[in-house]
Design a protein around this motif. Structure first.
Motif: not given
Length: 200
Positions: A25-27, A168-171, A173-182
């Motif tokens: 949705w951000v994209a 790109r900033l939002v994406v 942050q989303l990547m950081v959240r994904r890595f934390r969840r992994w």
């Protein structure tokens, strides 16, 4: 664009994560803003700049006047820049001491750059203000239009760049959240899961 396609492709996918939907949705939002918002911002900025520049053209044409300057004598033939490799011989030949009369009737004498090679007694036209001070040529309407178009294009590009930077900033942050969840999932699975000597 790949993330936008993911909105429809991953709509019913059981592996879809919440961050995948947010990224898509951000994209989509960023693409719409770049396609519609950036041109609109550029058009608005160009229009505002054009109005201001046309006012500048009007004021300059009111305040600046063409008067005749008569060459009194040639200025020194030495170039303005003493370095022969960077000085322009053309500039050296066009420097003159000239006399002119301002619009208010006051007489003036000064060093000028002639538009062409001249000799004492020859005349050429210069732009002055009402008190006889030498001024640059006033801006014309076509130059104002060119500057306005450049201002509009620059604004549109800047707005597009800001939108893409925000995406790109939002994406990121989303990547950081994904890595934390992994990381959290790996910790739940156990430190030795999948190792050859773990007995699994």
């Amino acid at each position: 664009m790949r993330a936008m396609r993911g909105i429809w492709r991953w709509r019913h996918n059981p592996l879809r994560r919440r961050t995948d939907r947010i990224e898509a949705w951000v994209a989509l939002t960023a693409a719409l803003l770049i396609a519609l918002g950036a041109p609109l911002a550029g058009w608005s900025a160009g229009r505002a700049a054009h109005g201001a520049l046309l006012e500048t053209v009007r004021v300059q044409h009111q305040e600046r006047h063409l008067v005749w300057a008569t060459v009194d004598r040639l200025a020194s033939r030495a170039p303005v820049d003493p370095d022969p490799e960077t000085s322009s011989q053309r500039d050296a030949h066009h420097r003159v001491i000239a006399r002119w009369t301002a619009l208010d009737g006051s007489a003036h004498l000064g060093r000028l750059a002639a538009p062409r090679p001249v000799e004492p007694g020859e005349r050429f036209r210069i732009w002055t203000d009402g008190q006889g001070r030498v001024m640059p040529r006033p801006m014309d309407v076509s130059t104002a239009g060119t500057h306005a178009v450049l201002a509009g294009l620059g604004t549109a590009a800047a707005v597009g760049g800001l939108i893409e930077g925000g995406r790109r900033l939002v994406v990121g942050q989303l990547m950081v959240r994904r890595f934390r969840r992994w990381d959290q999932e790996w910790e739940r699975a156990g430190q030795d899961w999948g190792r050859a000597d773990a007995g699994s």
